[in-house]
Design a protein around this motif. Structure first.
Motif, PDB file in Angstrom:
ATOM      1  N   SER A  70      18.731 -49.931  20.313  1.00  0.00           N
ATOM      2  CA  SER A  70      19.159 -49.793  21.703  1.00  0.00           C
ATOM      3  C   SER A  70      19.537 -48.345  22.001  1.00  0.00           C
ATOM      4  O   SER A  70      19.261 -47.825  23.089  1.00  0.00           O
ATOM      5  N   GLY A  71      20.180 -47.687  21.022  1.00  0.00           N
ATOM      6  CA  GLY A  71      20.519 -46.277  21.184  1.00  0.00           C
ATOM      7  C   GLY A  71      19.283 -45.418  21.362  1.00  0.00           C
ATOM      8  O   GLY A  71      19.262 -44.493  22.197  1.00  0.00           O
ATOM      9  N   ILE A  72      18.233 -45.704  20.595  1.00  0.00           N
ATOM     10  CA  ILE A  72      16.977 -44.965  20.749  1.00  0.00           C
ATOM     11  C   ILE A  72      16.393 -45.203  22.132  1.00  0.00           C
ATOM     12  O   ILE A  72      15.869 -44.273  22.777  1.00  0.00           O
ATOM     13  N   ASN A  73      16.487 -46.436  22.626  1.00  0.00           N
ATOM     14  CA  ASN A  73      15.990 -46.738  23.970  1.00  0.00           C
ATOM     15  C   ASN A  73      16.758 -45.948  25.029  1.00  0.00           C
ATOM     16  O   ASN A  73      16.183 -45.484  26.014  1.00  0.00           O
ATOM     17  N   VAL A  74      18.073 -45.818  24.834  1.00  0.00           N
ATOM     18  CA  VAL A  74      18.886 -45.016  25.754  1.00  0.00           C
ATOM     19  C   VAL A  74      18.403 -43.567  25.761  1.00  0.00           C
ATOM     20  O   VAL A  74      18.219 -42.950  26.823  1.00  0.00           O
ATOM     21  N   ILE A  75      18.202 -43.028  24.569  1.00  0.00           N
ATOM     22  CA  ILE A  75      17.761 -41.636  24.449  1.00  0.00           C
ATOM     23  C   ILE A  75      16.406 -41.435  25.118  1.00  0.00           C
ATOM     24  O   ILE A  75      16.177 -40.453  25.841  1.00  0.00           O
ATOM     25  N   GLN A  76      15.484 -42.364  24.897  1.00  0.00           N
ATOM     26  CA  GLN A  76      14.160 -42.239  25.493  1.00  0.00           C
ATOM     27  C   GLN A  76      14.232 -42.315  27.017  1.00  0.00           C
ATOM     28  O   GLN A  76      13.469 -41.624  27.712  1.00  0.00           O
ATOM     29  N   THR A  77      15.146 -43.147  27.533  1.00  0.00           N
ATOM     30  CA  THR A  77      15.325 -43.222  28.982  1.00  0.00           C
ATOM     31  C   THR A  77      15.839 -41.896  29.538  1.00  0.00           C
ATOM     32  O   THR A  77      15.328 -41.386  30.541  1.00  0.00           O
ATOM     33  N   ALA A  78      16.867 -41.347  28.879  1.00  0.00           N
ATOM     34  CA  ALA A  78      17.415 -40.061  29.325  1.00  0.00           C
ATOM     35  C   ALA A  78      16.376 -38.953  29.204  1.00  0.00           C
ATOM     36  O   ALA A  78      16.249 -38.092  30.098  1.00  0.00           O
ATOM     37  N   GLU A  79      15.610 -38.972  28.122  1.00  0.00           N
ATOM     38  CA  GLU A  79      14.601 -37.943  27.925  1.00  0.00           C
ATOM     39  C   GLU A  79      13.502 -38.034  28.985  1.00  0.00           C
ATOM     40  O   GLU A  79      12.964 -37.018  29.437  1.00  0.00           O
ATOM     41  N   GLY A  80      13.182 -39.263  29.380  1.00  0.00           N
ATOM     42  CA  GLY A  80      12.206 -39.432  30.450  1.00  0.00           C
ATOM     43  C   GLY A  80      12.686 -38.821  31.756  1.00  0.00           C
ATOM     44  O   GLY A  80      11.917 -38.166  32.478  1.00  0.00           O
ATOM     45  N   GLY A  81      13.977 -39.009  32.057  1.00  0.00           N
ATOM     46  CA  GLY A  81      14.546 -38.402  33.262  1.00  0.00           C
ATOM     47  C   GLY A  81      14.504 -36.888  33.197  1.00  0.00           C
ATOM     48  O   GLY A  81      14.165 -36.218  34.182  1.00  0.00           O
ATOM     49  N   LEU A  82      14.824 -36.334  32.031  1.00  0.00           N
ATOM     50  CA  LEU A  82      14.779 -34.880  31.872  1.00  0.00           C
ATOM     51  C   LEU A  82      13.358 -34.350  32.021  1.00  0.00           C
ATOM     52  O   LEU A  82      13.146 -33.250  32.555  1.00  0.00           O
ATOM     53  N   GLY A  83      12.388 -35.131  31.545  1.00  0.00           N
ATOM     54  CA  GLY A  83      10.993 -34.712  31.686  1.00  0.00           C
ATOM     55  C   GLY A  83      10.575 -34.598  33.144  1.00  0.00           C
ATOM     56  O   GLY A  83       9.881 -33.655  33.537  1.00  0.00           O
ATOM     57  N   VAL A  84      11.019 -35.562  33.963  1.00  0.00           N
ATOM     58  CA  VAL A  84      10.718 -35.519  35.399  1.00  0.00           C
ATOM     59  C   VAL A  84      11.393 -34.307  36.033  1.00  0.00           C
ATOM     60  O   VAL A  84      10.793 -33.588  36.849  1.00  0.00           O
TER      61      VAL A  84
END
Length: 268
Positions: A70-84
């Motif tokens: 779940s922590g990895i999923n959180v990180i991937q979500t945040a990283e996706g936002g940063l990518g945008v």
């Protein structure tokens, strides 16, 4: 040994052996039907206690793996936002360089600035809308405790127009456009740092998952050695107990000959 009627010792011995063989046969059949060597505490009390400890370790490890994932999923979500946001700031920088061109009129810069302000709104919207399970990830500095052994924790740095230093960008003048290009460079560097930090944390969580999965596998193997049944050995034991039971029953029938002989003597 003399002949007697009241006490048929051979029959009693044969009956007890038949009862014992029947019990062992029933136990083996139960083990084969369940595939388990231990079906109740009486089968192996010490072994059951050890197996249950391994079972507890396995379940706890699986819960921790789920939490870390779940922590990895959180990180991937945040990283996706940063990518945008990164793509948006890149476009903002392009507009800044374009607006800095001295050949443009004020009207041209106003049109460019209008797009730039919309991009700033988009960056803010991304910060406000990047969520995981209802928890905002980019609108402010965020710390998430995963509740695992070893202090599993995620730290995410705020990424908003204000924190990136681009909230006041104005491309309506050449000087403002030149300053905006420098501000965009700083913002891009800050976003890249945030992405790098998230990547490092994801690697740490992935390593923790691998470690726990290895421990779970070792515990499962240990539990299996204690709890699971060796089917080949049990099948051999089944045949043995079946033969012993048949032999005991046959002996029990034969042992009645002594009592019958005593009765015949009385009849004579």
């Amino acid at each position: 040994m003399g002949l007697s009627i009241n006490s048929n010792i051979p029959a009693l011995g044969a009956g007890r052996q038949a009862q014992k063989s029947a019990g062992l046969l029933s136990k083996t059949l139960k083990q084969l039907s369940s595939g388990l060597r231990i079906n109740q505490a009486a089968d192996d009390a010490a072994g059951l206690a050890i197996a249950e400890r391994f079972s507890t370790q396995i379940r706890a490890g699986q819960v921790e793996v789920n939490s870390l994932q779940s922590g990895i999923n959180v990180i991937q979500t945040a990283e996706g936002g940063l990518g945008v946001q990164q793509d948006a700031v890149q476009r903002l920088r392009e507009l800044s360089l374009q607006a800095a061109n001295g050949t443009l009129s004020d009207e041209n810069r106003e049109a460019i600035n209008l797009e730039a302000q919309q991009i700033l709104d988009q960056i803010g919207d991304v910060a406000n809308d990047t969520e995981f399970n209802g928890q905002n990830l980019l609108a402010e500095d965020t710390t998430i405790d995963l509740g695992t052994q070893g202090g599993g924790q995620i730290n995410i740095t705020e990424s908003t127009p204000d924190s990136l230093g681009i909230a006041a960008i104005d491309l309506s003048t050449a000087a403002g456009a030149t300053a905006a290009a420098n501000q965009a460079d700083v913002a891009l560097a800050q976003i890249s740092q945030g992405q790098a930090a998230l990547g490092a944390q994801q690697n740490r969580l992935s390593s923790a998952i691998n470690q726990r999965e290895t421990a779970i596998l070792a515990a499962q193997e240990s539990e299996s050695q204690i709890r699971d049944l060796d089917v080949a050995a049990a099948a051999t034991e089944l045949t043995r107990n079946n033969l012993l039971l048949q032999g005991s029953i046959s002996t029990l029938l034969q042992s009645n000959i002594n009592s019958q002989s005593a009765v015949r003597l009385l009849g004579n």
